[in-house]
Motif scaffolding. Structure first.
Motif, short mmCIF file in Angstrom:
data_model
loop_
_atom_site.label_atom_id
_atom_site.label_comp_id
_atom_site.label_asym_id
_atom_site.label_seq_id
_atom_site.Cartn_x
_atom_site.Cartn_y
_atom_site.Cartn_z
N THR A 106 50.71 38.58 23.87
CA THR A 106 49.51 39.34 23.54
C THR A 106 48.87 38.74 22.30
O THR A 106 49.47 37.89 21.63
CB THR A 106 49.83 40.83 23.27
OG1 THR A 106 50.61 40.92 22.08
CG2 THR A 106 50.57 41.46 24.45
N ASN A 122 45.51 44.16 31.00
CA ASN A 122 45.63 43.36 32.22
C ASN A 122 44.70 42.15 32.24
O ASN A 122 44.63 41.44 33.23
CB ASN A 122 45.35 44.22 33.46
CG ASN A 122 46.46 45.23 33.68
OD1 ASN A 122 47.61 44.98 33.37
ND2 ASN A 122 46.10 46.39 34.22
N ARG A 154 43.03 39.97 37.51
CA ARG A 154 44.43 40.13 37.14
C ARG A 154 45.16 38.79 37.23
O ARG A 154 44.98 38.04 38.18
CB ARG A 154 45.13 41.15 38.04
CG ARG A 154 44.72 42.58 37.76
CD ARG A 154 45.60 43.54 38.54
NE ARG A 154 45.55 43.23 39.98
CZ ARG A 154 44.87 43.92 40.87
NH1 ARG A 154 44.19 44.98 40.50
NH2 ARG A 154 44.88 43.58 42.15
N VAL A 199 43.22 38.46 30.91
CA VAL A 199 43.53 37.22 30.21
C VAL A 199 42.40 36.97 29.21
O VAL A 199 41.24 36.85 29.61
CB VAL A 199 43.62 36.02 31.19
CG1 VAL A 199 43.88 34.73 30.43
CG2 VAL A 199 44.68 36.25 32.25
N MET A 242 47.26 37.94 26.77
CA MET A 242 46.77 39.11 27.47
C MET A 242 46.30 40.20 26.52
O MET A 242 46.84 40.36 25.42
CB MET A 242 47.90 39.68 28.35
CG MET A 242 48.54 38.69 29.31
SD MET A 242 47.42 38.04 30.54
CE MET A 242 47.11 39.50 31.52
N THR A 279 53.87 35.66 29.45
CA THR A 279 52.64 35.86 28.69
C THR A 279 52.96 36.38 27.29
O THR A 279 54.09 36.79 27.00
CB THR A 279 51.71 36.89 29.38
OG1 THR A 279 52.37 38.17 29.40
CG2 THR A 279 51.37 36.47 30.79
#
Length: 180
Positions: free
Chosen positions: A101, A127, A43, A129, A124, A99
């Motif tokens: 997506t 959860n 995480r 990376v 991401m 962050t």
């Protein structure tokens, strides 16, 4: 265009319990300037950058940049070897980073980087990376964006001309009818 098409993946990551010497070595070896920090479950817990590693962490602000003190003051290097092996990434990282997506628009990622003055954003998937989008990744996206804009302009120009001719024809037809 989406972040997924331009991000660096897979992302190199580091744990919060690793030394800043380990972080520096990983960054230098891979020619990168920052790393997402992940816990033992994978995480995201932070991000660490070159700046974080070079900043003095003694509670108070230095009179001048720490890296400059190291280069110009003979006694400034005295505790540095120990500091690089005792301080951990968790001690110097920025917690809870912003962050994006994989499906974030590249324009939005660029806006975040510009407005927040970041150099990179973790990407991401849930959860996990899965990558990093950086300013240099945006530079790689630029020629493709320019090419798409040029292609759209070439494709749209004849259609625009056709629409204008049709509008003018309809205008004159209406005008001719109203004169009769």
């Amino acid at each position: 265009m989406r972040v997924k098409s331009f991000m660096t993946s897979p992302a190199l990551t580091i744990g919060p319990d690793q030394s800043i010497a380990d972080a520096a070595d990983l960054m230098i070896t891979n020619r990168i300037s920052g790393l997402p920090v992940v816990d033992h479950d994978g995480r995201l817990v932070g991000i660490v950058s070159e700046r974080d590693l070079l900043r003095r962490h003694n509670g108070g602000p230095p009179r001048r940049p720490h890296w400059l003190q190291l280069m110009t003051q003979k006694n400034a290097l005295a505790g540095e070897p120990e500091r690089f092996h005792t301080l951990t990434v968790g001690n110097v990282m920025t917690p809870s980073p912003v962050t994006v997506t994989e499906s974030t628009l590249i324009e939005e990622a660029g806006r975040l980087l510009e407005q927040r003055r970041f150099k990179r954003l973790p990407v991401m998937r849930g959860n996990a990376v899965v990558g990093v989008i950086s300013r240099s990744d945006l530079l790689r996206a630029l020629p493709r964006a320019i090419g798409k804009a040029e292609e759209a302009a070439r494709h749209d120009a004849p259609m625009t001309d056709e629409r204008l001719v049709e509008l003018e024809r309809q205008y004159w037809m209406q005008r001719t009818r109203s004169l009769k």
